[in-house]
Design a protein around this motif. Structure first.
Motif: not given
Lengths: 109, 216
Positions: A22, A31-32, A34-35, A37-38, A69-70, A73-74, A77, A81, A84, B81, B84, B88
């Motif tokens: 993750x 996922x992380x 990708x986030x 990068x965003x 705020x975005x 938020x990212x 998120x 992760x 998690x 994100x 994926x 996974x």
């Protein structure tokens, strides 16, 4: 839905591996990553005051607020992760503890 | 990154990841304003156009395109994100992990994927709105540049040769209006612009409340 009586299978290494996957950022496909990068927002994404003239400044200001705020938020998120991942580690650790105690009990008996 | 229709702008639209850039249309806007001012100096009835256009300067459509590209990239990454994470999770088979906590974790994965899709949708909508806005502003700048050049040319030609239907009509209207009436026209224009400002505030409020849920 699983009931308490049904078989429970725990492959501890698979659970840990999922946790690592993750947040792994070596391949850039987790996922992380990708986030992240965003989450690295384009440097000039904020419009500033001069982008929409005098009449459009409320829109430009609101847009820049949304960018802020975005970004938050990212970040949240990505943090969730990581949370998690920690939960998966805990789950895997609990299995270790349970097995250890089980072995001790068996030995005592 | 560079998706979406863009009305051509001199200097192009730089990538949102490059620093600097933008502002290539400023000279055109200032020229337009100058031409309107010149025409208004000859024909005072055109003062309204100077005020009306002046309140929309400066506008930078390149910044809007940049922000639209940025939102589009963010939308793609956030959506990837969530996907994926789901992939996974699904790649861990039931033969390796089958328990109540797996079901609970699966629920979290679904929530995360839904949240990231909502955020990606919001970012995509913002990108679309900014793209439309950027193209409208670009069209507005070009349109006014053409109109102002034409008006200034007609005013100059009329003043030099003293003729022309446009010049005669505008001059007649300029003479017919007293100073008070001209001020009244300008005041009405300011009131209309204030109204426009209120509409923009309303649009900003709506934009924030309705379109960006996923990003909060």
């Amino acid at each position: 839905m699983l009931s308490d009586e049904s078989a429970r299978i725990y492959d501890r290494s698979a659970i840990k591996r999922l946790g690592d996957a993750l947040v792994d950022d070596t391949t850039g496909t987790s996922p992380v990553s990708h986030l992240e990068e965003a989450g690295v927002f384009p440097p000039n994404m904020r419009l500033g005051w001069g982008a929409l003239g005098v009449v459009g400044f409320p829109l430009a200001r609101e847009h820049d607020r949304i960018v802020a705020s975005a970004e938050r938020k990212l970040g949240d998120m990505a943090q969730s992760l990581r949370g998690h991942r920690d939960e998966l580690y805990t789950a895997s650790g609990n299995v270790d503890t349970a097995e250890m105690e089980n072995t001790e009990n068996v030995r005592r008996i | 990154m560079s998706g979406g229709f863009k009305l051509p702008i001199p200097g192009g639209t730089p990538s949102p990841y490059e620093s600097g850039g933008g502002g290539d249309l400023l000279w055109m806007q200032l020229t337009t304003l100058g031409e309107y001012a010149f025409a208004a100096a000859i024909l005072p009835v055109l003062q309204k156009s100077v005020l009306k256009y002046g309140l929309t300067v400066p506008v930078d459509p390149q910044l809007l395109h940049k922000a639209a590209d940025g939102w589009s990239a963010i939308s793609g990454n956030v959506s990837a994100s969530g996907e994926s994470m789901r992939d996974q999770h699904d790649s861990v088979s039931a033969a390796s992990w089958q328990a109540l906590d797996r079901a609970a974790f699966g629920q979290k994965v679904t929530e995360f994927a839904m949240g990231s899709q909502a955020a990606a949708d919001s970012a995509h909508r913002l990108s679309w709105i900014l793209r439309v806005l950027a193209n409208l502003w670009t069209a507005w700048i070009y349109f006014n540049f053409a109109t102002a050049t034409f008006t200034a040319w007609l005013a100059l030609a009329g003043a030099l040769s003293g003729g022309g239907r446009f010049y005669a009509e505008m001059q007649a209207r300029s003479v017919a209006l007293s100073i008070e009436q001209r001020l009244l026209v300008l005041r009405n224009e300011v009131l209309w612009d204030l109204f426009g400002l209120l509409v923009a505030c309303g649009a900003a409020w709506g934009y924030d409340k309705i379109l960006t849920n996923g990003l909060k």
